[in-house]
Design a protein around this motif. Structure first.
Motif, PDB file in Angstrom:
ATOM      1  N   LEU A  30       0.832  -1.208   0.000  1.00  0.00           N
ATOM      2  CA  LEU A  30       0.000   0.000   0.000  1.00  0.00           C
ATOM      3  C   LEU A  30       0.868   1.260   0.000  1.00  0.00           C
ATOM      4  O   LEU A  30       0.517   2.267  -0.632  1.00  0.00           O
ATOM      5  N   TYR A  31       2.003   1.191   0.694  1.00  0.00           N
ATOM      6  CA  TYR A  31       2.911   2.338   0.724  1.00  0.00           C
ATOM      7  C   TYR A  31       3.657   2.481  -0.598  1.00  0.00           C
ATOM      8  O   TYR A  31       3.666   3.561  -1.212  1.00  0.00           O
ATOM      9  N   MET A  32       4.276   1.398  -1.052  1.00  0.00           N
ATOM     10  CA  MET A  32       5.105   1.448  -2.263  1.00  0.00           C
ATOM     11  C   MET A  32       4.307   1.846  -3.497  1.00  0.00           C
ATOM     12  O   MET A  32       4.801   2.558  -4.361  1.00  0.00           O
ATOM     13  N   TYR A  36      -2.075   5.003  -0.539  1.00  0.00           N
ATOM     14  CA  TYR A  36      -2.318   6.044   0.464  1.00  0.00           C
ATOM     15  C   TYR A  36      -1.127   6.992   0.476  1.00  0.00           C
ATOM     16  O   TYR A  36      -0.008   6.598   0.109  1.00  0.00           O
ATOM     17  N   PRO A  37      -1.316   8.236   0.905  1.00  0.00           N
ATOM     18  CA  PRO A  37      -0.208   9.202   0.951  1.00  0.00           C
ATOM     19  C   PRO A  37       0.919   8.716   1.861  1.00  0.00           C
ATOM     20  O   PRO A  37       0.677   8.035   2.864  1.00  0.00           O
ATOM     21  N   ALA A  38       2.131   9.081   1.505  1.00  0.00           N
ATOM     22  CA  ALA A  38       3.305   8.646   2.262  1.00  0.00           C
ATOM     23  C   ALA A  38       3.269   9.106   3.718  1.00  0.00           C
ATOM     24  O   ALA A  38       3.781   8.413   4.605  1.00  0.00           O
ATOM     25  N   GLU A  39       2.639  10.273   3.964  1.00  0.00           N
ATOM     26  CA  GLU A  39       2.603  10.786   5.330  1.00  0.00           C
ATOM     27  C   GLU A  39       1.712   9.955   6.257  1.00  0.00           C
ATOM     28  O   GLU A  39       1.703  10.167   7.471  1.00  0.00           O
ATOM     29  N   MET A  40       0.962   9.011   5.699  1.00  0.00           N
ATOM     30  CA  MET A  40       0.114   8.142   6.513  1.00  0.00           C
ATOM     31  C   MET A  40       0.877   6.914   7.006  1.00  0.00           C
ATOM     32  O   MET A  40       0.293   6.013   7.614  1.00  0.00           O
ATOM     33  N   PHE A  41       2.196   6.889   6.773  1.00  0.00           N
ATOM     34  CA  PHE A  41       2.999   5.738   7.170  1.00  0.00           C
ATOM     35  C   PHE A  41       4.187   6.176   8.014  1.00  0.00           C
ATOM     36  O   PHE A  41       4.643   7.312   7.919  1.00  0.00           O
ATOM     37  N   ARG A 131      12.276  -8.640   1.679  1.00  0.00           N
ATOM     38  CA  ARG A 131      13.236  -7.818   0.934  1.00  0.00           C
ATOM     39  C   ARG A 131      12.869  -7.801  -0.552  1.00  0.00           C
ATOM     40  O   ARG A 131      12.987  -6.764  -1.218  1.00  0.00           O
ATOM     41  N   GLN A 132      12.412  -8.932  -1.062  1.00  0.00           N
ATOM     42  CA  GLN A 132      12.008  -9.008  -2.460  1.00  0.00           C
ATOM     43  C   GLN A 132      10.772  -8.145  -2.721  1.00  0.00           C
ATOM     44  O   GLN A 132      10.679  -7.467  -3.745  1.00  0.00           O
ATOM     45  N   ILE A 133       9.829  -8.158  -1.784  1.00  0.00           N
ATOM     46  CA  ILE A 133       8.622  -7.340  -1.917  1.00  0.00           C
ATOM     47  C   ILE A 133       8.987  -5.855  -1.934  1.00  0.00           C
ATOM     48  O   ILE A 133       8.514  -5.092  -2.778  1.00  0.00           O
TER      49      ILE A 133
END
Length: 212
Positions: A30-32, A36-41, A131-133
């Motif tokens: 979801l982040y990559m 959702y916006p990066a600031e939500m992580f 790491r692969q993900i």
């Protein structure tokens, strides 16, 4: 000298371990992929890897609810796969599918013996897959449009579906496929793959539409 004994994995421990992996894997995707916006992580270290996890309460509540049920099904051997699907909101088209298939030995549920695999060994395999993900963002196509996501859980036909959950058919995406690494806890074996569309796939669909 004292002898160092590696801690073995129980069925409950295996279910907890796989469920936790799903939580980190879903958050990472979801982040990559910018769902959702990066600031939500925020950054958190797990499996000796720096991972991004959501801070949004509603999203975390939803994921916790789903994964708690998945954990129950894992303990009884009823989960066949967990699938994370990304959909281009503007085109209403599914563009990416992350599949994690789960296999469990026939005798694993009945046998309450500890796994022959240690926690350390399993976590090392999970680390390689995670790491692969995380590195997959370097070769997956850029997503420039807003996306939504769906979580699909494929279970044994005898599994009781929780209230408010909806039944869903298979999700088929025509495109490129990449096989990911796998890991085993001794009870559960998890194999991953990514299927995604490209601009070339969109062009082929347009050509087919025009020819009809």
């Amino acid at each position: 000298m004292p002898t160092v004994v590696e801690q073995a994995i129980t069925l409950k421990g295996s279910s907890d371990m796989v469920s936790q992996f799903f939580s980190y894997a879903i958050n990472a995707v979801l982040y990559m992929r910018g769902v959702y916006p990066a600031e939500m992580f925020e950054q958190r270290k797990a499996y000796d890897v720096n991972l991004m996890v959501a801070t949004d309460q509603r999203l975390n509540a939803y994921l916790s609810q789903v994964l708690e049920q998945v954990k129950i099904w894992l303990s009884s051997g009823m989960v066949e796969s967990l699938v994370l699907v990304l959909t281009d909101v503007a085109k209403a088209k599914q563009i990416e599918k992350w599949t994690f298939n789960i296999e469990m030995g026939e005798d694993a549920v009945k046998s309450r013996k500890k796994s022959k695999k240690s926690i350390k060994q399993a976590q090392k395999e999970i680390q390689a897959l995670m790491r692969q993900i995380v590195s997959s963002v370097t070769f997956l196509p850029l997503i420039s449009s807003p996306c939504s996501f769906d979580l699909l859980i494929y279970c044994d036909k005898d599994a009781a579906t929780p209230e408010h959950w909806e039944e869903s058919g298979p999700c088929d995406i025509v495109g490129e496929k990449i096989q990911l690494a796998e890991y085993s806890t001794g009870y559960h074996r998890v194999t991953g793959s990514i299927c995604y569309t490209t601009d070339d796939d969109d062009e082929e669909e347009e050509e087919e539409s025009e020819s009809l």
